[in-house]
Write an enzyme that holds these catalytic residues in place. Sequence first.
Site, PDB file in Angstrom:
ATOM      1  N   CYS A 113       0.819  -1.229   0.000  1.00 35.51           N
ATOM      2  CA  CYS A 113       0.000   0.000   0.000  1.00 35.51           C
ATOM      3  C   CYS A 113       0.846   1.271   0.000  1.00 35.51           C
ATOM      4  CB  CYS A 113      -0.932   0.009   1.200  1.00 35.51           C
ATOM      5  SG  CYS A 113      -1.990  -1.439   1.251  1.00 35.51           S
ATOM      6  N   HIS A 253      -3.608   7.092   2.551  1.00 30.07           N
ATOM      7  CA  HIS A 253      -3.964   5.802   1.946  1.00 30.07           C
ATOM      8  C   HIS A 253      -5.282   5.362   2.577  1.00 30.07           C
ATOM      9  CE1 HIS A 253      -4.169   1.689   0.882  1.00 30.07           C
ATOM     10  NE2 HIS A 253      -3.796   1.225   2.061  1.00 30.07           N
ATOM     11  N   ASN A 283     -10.183  -0.407  -0.065  1.00 31.67           N
ATOM     12  CA  ASN A 283      -8.719  -0.266  -0.040  1.00 31.67           C
ATOM     13  C   ASN A 283      -8.166  -0.748  -1.384  1.00 31.67           C
ATOM     14  OD1 ASN A 283      -5.969  -0.638   0.294  1.00 31.67           O
ATOM     15  ND2 ASN A 283      -6.141  -1.507   2.357  1.00 31.67           N
TER      16      ASN A 283
HETATM   17  N1  COA Z   1     -18.093  -9.254   9.063  1.00 31.14           N
HETATM   18  C1  COA Z   1     -18.492  -9.558  10.282  1.00 31.14           C
HETATM   19  N2  COA Z   1     -17.660  -9.902  11.279  1.00 31.14           N
HETATM   20  C2  COA Z   1     -16.346  -9.896  11.000  1.00 31.14           C
HETATM   21  C3  COA Z   1     -15.844  -9.579   9.730  1.00 31.14           C
HETATM   22  C4  COA Z   1     -16.772  -9.248   8.738  1.00 31.14           C
HETATM   23  N3  COA Z   1     -16.401  -8.908   7.495  1.00 31.14           N
HETATM   24  N4  COA Z   1     -14.497  -9.666   9.757  1.00 31.14           N
HETATM   25  C5  COA Z   1     -14.161 -10.024  11.001  1.00 31.14           C
HETATM   26  N5  COA Z   1     -15.287 -10.186  11.752  1.00 31.14           N
HETATM   27  C6  COA Z   1     -15.360 -10.554  13.157  1.00 31.14           C
HETATM   28  C7  COA Z   1     -14.208 -11.417  13.595  1.00 31.14           C
HETATM   29  O1  COA Z   1     -14.433 -12.765  13.285  1.00 31.14           O
HETATM   30  C8  COA Z   1     -14.175 -11.156  15.079  1.00 31.14           C
HETATM   31  O2  COA Z   1     -15.163 -11.941  15.703  1.00 31.14           O
HETATM   32  P1  COA Z   1     -14.935 -12.599  17.155  1.00 31.14           P
HETATM   33  O3  COA Z   1     -14.737 -11.422  18.070  1.00 31.14           O
HETATM   34  O4  COA Z   1     -16.183 -13.355  17.389  1.00 31.14           O
HETATM   35  O5  COA Z   1     -13.697 -13.437  17.013  1.00 31.14           O
HETATM   36  C9  COA Z   1     -14.614  -9.704  15.206  1.00 31.14           C
HETATM   37  O6  COA Z   1     -15.262  -9.397  13.961  1.00 31.14           O
HETATM   38  C10 COA Z   1     -13.477  -8.740  15.436  1.00 31.14           C
HETATM   39  O7  COA Z   1     -12.414  -9.021  14.501  1.00 31.14           O
HETATM   40  P2  COA Z   1     -11.156  -8.085  14.368  1.00 31.14           P
HETATM   41  O8  COA Z   1     -10.239  -8.656  13.330  1.00 31.14           O
HETATM   42  O9  COA Z   1     -10.585  -7.831  15.736  1.00 31.14           O
HETATM   43  O10 COA Z   1     -11.841  -6.741  13.833  1.00 31.14           O
HETATM   44  P3  COA Z   1     -11.241  -5.316  13.697  1.00 31.14           P
HETATM   45  O11 COA Z   1     -12.038  -4.354  14.431  1.00 31.14           O
HETATM   46  O12 COA Z   1      -9.752  -5.304  13.911  1.00 31.14           O
HETATM   47  O13 COA Z   1     -11.516  -4.988  12.159  1.00 31.14           O
HETATM   48  C11 COA Z   1     -10.243  -4.898  10.107  1.00 31.14           C
HETATM   49  C12 COA Z   1     -10.940  -5.776  11.138  1.00 31.14           C
HETATM   50  C13 COA Z   1      -9.559  -5.795   9.108  1.00 31.14           C
HETATM   51  C14 COA Z   1     -11.290  -4.050   9.435  1.00 31.14           C
HETATM   52  C15 COA Z   1      -9.216  -3.990  10.793  1.00 31.14           C
HETATM   53  O14 COA Z   1      -8.433  -4.750  11.690  1.00 31.14           O
HETATM   54  C16 COA Z   1      -8.280  -3.284   9.856  1.00 31.14           C
HETATM   55  O15 COA Z   1      -8.681  -2.395   9.125  1.00 31.14           O
HETATM   56  N6  COA Z   1      -6.984  -3.618   9.920  1.00 31.14           N
HETATM   57  C17 COA Z   1      -5.932  -2.880   9.252  1.00 31.14           C
HETATM   58  C18 COA Z   1      -5.932  -3.057   7.789  1.00 31.14           C
HETATM   59  C19 COA Z   1      -4.738  -2.332   7.254  1.00 31.14           C
HETATM   60  O16 COA Z   1      -4.470  -1.216   7.598  1.00 31.14           O
HETATM   61  N7  COA Z   1      -3.955  -3.006   6.429  1.00 31.14           N
HETATM   62  C20 COA Z   1      -2.694  -2.429   6.032  1.00 31.14           C
HETATM   63  C21 COA Z   1      -2.826  -1.561   4.905  1.00 31.14           C
HETATM   64  S1  COA Z   1      -3.471  -2.392   3.551  1.00 31.14           S
END
Ligand code: COA
Length: 326
Positions: A113, A253, A283
Amino acid sequence: MLRSRIISTGSYLPEKVLTNDDLEKMVDTSDEWITERTGIKERRIADESQAASDLAYEASKAALERAGLKADDIDLIIVATVTGDMPFPSTACILQDKLGAVNAVGFDINATCSGFLYSLYIADSLIKSRMHKRILVVGAEVLSRITDWEDKTTCVIFGDGAGAVIIEPTEEDRGILSMHINSDGRMWELLHMPGGGSRNPASIDTIKKKLHYIKMKGNETFKVAVRTLEDLVVKTLDENKLDASRLSLLIPHQANLRIIQATADRIGIPMDKVIVNIERYGNTSAASIPIALDEAVRTERIRDGDYILLEAFGGGFTWASALIRW
Ligand code: COA
């Protein structure tokens, strides 16, 4: 003092729209979860016939047209991508052929990214060292091809698109004022695609194990991204002795609305000075900044003399920033 300056921008988004409602029918997710956790409402998906160079071509053509230039006016093409048309040749060479940029040399950059800003850093250096005079820098991604459409933790996030800029030297008191690029390989496993390279070349086994898809530990990546980007924007402004109040725009980004808000908060810049289009495109990795920049230019949110800060974080981990006086 010789600097480089962005003289034109262009972008291209595929026509097909995939909404959160569509995703609800594909995996166990909801519009509410995706909107709340990421800010994304929909993303674009490339047509089956389109590869990264096709998206890059449309964005580049728009940038060339806006600048009133022809392809043979370009002397270097840098394409930032992790979803190039094929492992080799470079997507830049394929783009060179499509454009007919016969006077250019081309290569690709893989910094996930942060790829567009890494490429801009190289282009800026090559302009300042007088090695090149007119450079096309493109971010182009077809992430839908490396997305596991059965994995709800990643498939809701990514989208396809391309953005391009053309940069030239300037002696005026404007242009790219400073750039920072950084990486820390210790956390590479948090965000990667294991298959298709020399570690796990494509085989029936790698397909069965789904190694040709993005693997992301989202929550851990999120925490590092927020902390790192907050430090990066403060450092960029400090090193340029520029108070955040003088910034006209922050163009981040587009990884997650919550990351964007945290970064803006850290330097105290209001959200109406932040370009956000993640709700429409998700993204798009290396393409997100040039797409957002192009939209900002076309909607006249940028004026001559404005200070603009660009920043990105991605797999590797890599992170980068650019401070620009337009
Ligand atoms: N729909 C519903 N539930 C979802 C889901 C979806 N699409 N994706 C994950 N979940 C659930 C998980 O299974 C988890 O459930 P549990 O608590 O029962 O285990 C819960 O949601 C929380 O998951 P988590 O991964 O902790 O969520 P989060 O708040 O961290 O959000 C992202 C996930 C990916 C959106 C977030 O972590 C993110 O944006 N990360 C950074 C991405 C990034 O910057 N990448 C680098 C640049 S590309």
